[in-house]
Design an enzyme around this catalytic site. Structure first.
Site, PDB file in Angstrom:
ATOM      1  N   HIS A  54     -21.504 100.085  -0.407  1.00  0.00           N
ATOM      2  CA  HIS A  54     -20.706 101.306  -1.126  1.00  0.00           C
ATOM      3  C   HIS A  54     -21.243 101.278  -2.473  1.00  0.00           C
ATOM      4  O   HIS A  54     -21.943 102.315  -3.203  1.00  0.00           O
ATOM      5  CB  HIS A  54     -19.513 101.281  -0.723  1.00  0.00           C
ATOM      6  CG  HIS A  54     -18.993 101.858   0.704  1.00  0.00           C
ATOM      7  ND1 HIS A  54     -19.627 102.722   1.580  1.00  0.00           N
ATOM      8  CD2 HIS A  54     -18.098 101.353   1.300  1.00  0.00           C
ATOM      9  CE1 HIS A  54     -19.145 103.009   2.600  1.00  0.00           C
ATOM     10  NE2 HIS A  54     -18.162 101.918   2.593  1.00  0.00           N
ATOM     11  N   HIS A  90     -19.700  94.782   2.977  1.00  0.00           N
ATOM     12  CA  HIS A  90     -19.502  96.313   3.230  1.00  0.00           C
ATOM     13  C   HIS A  90     -19.167  97.352   2.120  1.00  0.00           C
ATOM     14  O   HIS A  90     -19.839  97.991   1.748  1.00  0.00           O
ATOM     15  CB  HIS A  90     -18.270  96.508   4.156  1.00  0.00           C
ATOM     16  CG  HIS A  90     -17.789  97.782   4.644  1.00  0.00           C
ATOM     17  ND1 HIS A  90     -18.161  98.242   5.802  1.00  0.00           N
ATOM     18  CD2 HIS A  90     -17.322  98.552   3.860  1.00  0.00           C
ATOM     19  CE1 HIS A  90     -17.852  99.425   5.995  1.00  0.00           C
ATOM     20  NE2 HIS A  90     -17.406  99.898   4.690  1.00  0.00           N
ATOM     21  N   GLU A  91     -18.420  96.597   1.259  1.00  0.00           N
ATOM     22  CA  GLU A  91     -18.055  97.377  -0.099  1.00  0.00           C
ATOM     23  C   GLU A  91     -19.241  97.236  -0.800  1.00  0.00           C
ATOM     24  O   GLU A  91     -19.409  98.208  -1.572  1.00  0.00           O
ATOM     25  CB  GLU A  91     -16.890  96.909  -0.480  1.00  0.00           C
ATOM     26  CG  GLU A  91     -15.436  96.803   0.389  1.00  0.00           C
ATOM     27  CD  GLU A  91     -15.329  98.364   0.699  1.00  0.00           C
ATOM     28  OE1 GLU A  91     -15.484  99.340  -0.074  1.00  0.00           O
ATOM     29  OE2 GLU A  91     -14.526  98.512   1.872  1.00  0.00           O
TER      30      GLU A  91
END
Length: 419
Positions: free
Chosen positions: A22, A18-19
Site C-alpha cells: 500500500h 502487505h502494508e
C-alpha cells in the site's frame, strides 16, 4: 516460546509486506502517507522518515497505512481563531501553531479571517498592531502544531481522493498483491534450500518418530506397490496411505537395486477438513534447480490459491462449515505444530497464510481492501465517487460484522483446543 516467536516473525512479515505494498504505490502516486503502522492501539515505538511516521503499536492484530484524505482532518481552524505562524527562508508559512502559543515566542500571532490549506495554500489574517488584512502563502509541506505534536498539511493534490481511479485502485490492490509475491518468494527459497519434490513414489526425508522410520524405510527407497496396488507418482503413494490409517500395509520397495517387502502401519491424524487420514512421516525425494525453483514458486502459489478459493466456494454453498475455519487461537496452534516439524514445514505454512491473507483481503466485503476496490469500481462506472459519509458507514458496519465473525471463530477454536 518457539510458537510465539514463529507467530511474531510470520505475522510481522505478512503484515509488513502487505502494508508496504500500500505504502509504496501510494507514494508513487504522490499521496501523502502520514503513518505506516504494524499493530493497533498505543504506540510502542516510532520514528519519522520522508513525511511518514513508522510505528509499532501494542496490539499485533494487523496494520495500516494512513493516507491523507481518507479520513477527515482532525485539526480544524476556523475564522476568528488565533494561531501562531513561523516562516521559512522564502517567506512562506512553515509552522502553524494551533495552541500553546506561549511555548513558541518566535511565532507571529494572528487572528484568522480565511484559511485554505488544500488548494490556494493561503492564510488571510489580522495582526493586532497592524492595520489591514494580511495574506500569507503557506508552504506545501508546512506543519500544524497541536499539543506540541506536528502534523503535515495535505494539499488536495497530495490527498487520496485527488488521484485517478487507476492510481487509487493500484494503491489498494498492492497490499494483497504483495502477499502473493511474498508467498512465491518463500516457496522459491524453500525449493532452493530443500529441493523440488520429484513426482514419483521415492522417499526423501523421513521423520524420526514416524511410522516409516519405525518400520525401517530409508531415504531413496522407491515404493513400487502397496498391498499389490502399483504406484507411479507421489500422489498415488499419499492417496493410498491417507485412506488406510491404523491399518497394516505391505510396501514393496526397491532399495539398492533389490526388491524388498516392508510392513508399515500409517499413523492417524486430522486433515484441515477435520477428516481422519493416515500418514507415515515421509517427504518426497527432491532435486535442485534454480529455474525449477522459480517454476515451483509459481505453481505452488497457484495451487494454494486454487485450494483456498475451493474452500471458500464450499463455505458459500454450505459444504464447509464455520467449525472448519481457524481464528487467531487456531492459527496459533497450527503454527506451533508447523514449527515443531522444522523450518521447511514452517516456510510452507507461512506461504499458505500469506496467500490466504491476500485472498481474504480481496473479497468484496466492507472494511477489507476488496470492499474499497468495489467502491472505486462503482465510481468508475458511475463517473463520480460515492458519498464518503455513506461509504464510511458501510465500512463501519462491515468491520463490526467481521469482528463478530472473528469472535465466533475464536470461540470455536477455544472449544476445539481447550475445552
Amino acid at each position: 516460546m518457539n510458537t510465539l516467536l514463529s507467530i511474531i516473525v510470520i505475522f510481522g512479515l505478512l503484515v509488513f509486506i502487505h502494508e508496504w505494498g500500500h505504502l509504496y504505490f501510494a507514494k508513487r502516486a504522490g499521496i501523502l502517507c502520514r503513518e505506516f503502522a504494524i499493530g493497533f492501539g498505543p504506540k510502542v515505538f516510532s520514528f519519522k522518515r520522508d513525511e511518514t511516521v513508522y510505528t509499532i503499536r501494542l496490539l499485533p492484530l494487523g496494520g495500516f497505512v494512513r493516507m491523507a484524505g481518507e479520513d477527515p482532518e482532525m485539526i480544524q481552524i476556523k475564522p476568528g481563531y488565533e494561531i501562531g505562524l513561523r516562516f521559512n527562508q522564502k517567506g512562506k508559512v512553515k509552522d502553524i501553531v494551533v495552541n500553546n502559543k506561549s511555548k513558541h515566542p518566535d511565532a507571529r500571532v494572528v487572528t484568522v479571517e480565511r484559511i485554505d490549506l488544500e488548494k490556494e495554500l493561503v492564510i488571510e489574517a489580522y495582526i493586532d498592531d497592524e492595520d489591514g488584512l494580511q495574506r500569507y502563502q503557506v508552504d506545501e509541506k508546512a506543519d500544524m502544531i497541536y499539543d506540541e505534536q506536528r502534523t503535515q498539511i495535505a494539499p488536495y493534490d497530495r490527498q487520496f481522493g485527488s488521484k485517478t481511479v487507476g492510481q487509487r485502485a493500484l494503491a489498494i490492490f498492492a497490499g494483497p498483491l504483495m502477499n502473493f509475491v511474498l508467498a512465491f518468494f518463500i516457496l522459491m527459497v524453500y525449493a532452493l534450500l530443500q529441493g523440488i519434490p520429484v513426482d514419483e513414489s521415492r522417499i526423501g526425508d523421513i521423520s524420526p518418530d514416524g511410522a516409516a522410520a519405525e518400520a525401517g524405510l530409508q531415504e531413496n527407497d522407491r515404493i513400487i506397490s502397496i498391498d499389490g496396488q502399483p504406484l507411479e507418482t507421489w500422489e498415488d503413494l499419499t492417496t493410498v496411505i491417507q485412506q488406510h490409517p491404523n491399518q497394516l500395509l505391505s510396501f514393496e520397495i526397491v532399495r539398492d537395486g533389490q526388491i524388498e517387502v516392508v510392513n508399515v502401519t500409517p499413523q492417524e491424524r486430522l486433515n484441515p477438513m477435520e477428516e481422519t487420514e493416515g500418514f507415515i512421516g515421509v517427504l518426497p525425494a527432491n532435486e535442485f534447480s534454480i529455474i525449477g525453483s522459480i517454476q515451483y514458486g509459481v505453481t505452488e502459489t497457484y495451487l494454494i490459491t486454487s485450494l483456498i478459493f475451493e474452500a471458500l466456494g464450499m463455505l458459500v454453498t454450505g459444504q464447509f462449515s464455520l467449525d472448519h475455519l481457524a481464528g487467531p487461537v487456531g492459527i496459533y496452534n497450527y503454527t506451533g505444530e508447523a514449527a515443531s516439524m522444522g523450518i521447511f514445514v514452517l516456510m510452507r505454512w507461512a506461504a499458505m497464510l500469506s496467500v490466504n491473507l491476500g485472498i481474504i483481503n480481496l473479497l468484496p466485503l466492507p472494511a477489507l481492501d476488496g470492499g474499497r476496490l468495489m467502491f472505486i469500481g462503482l465510481e468508475a462506472v458511475r463517473g463520480k465517487p460515492i458519498d464518503p459519509q455513506k461509504e464510511g458507514v458501510v465500512h463501519f458496519i462491515g468491520f463490526a460484522l467481521l469482528m463478530l465473525l472473528m469472535l465466533v471463530v475464536t470461540w470455536n477454536d477455544i472449544n476445539k483446543f481447550f475445552l
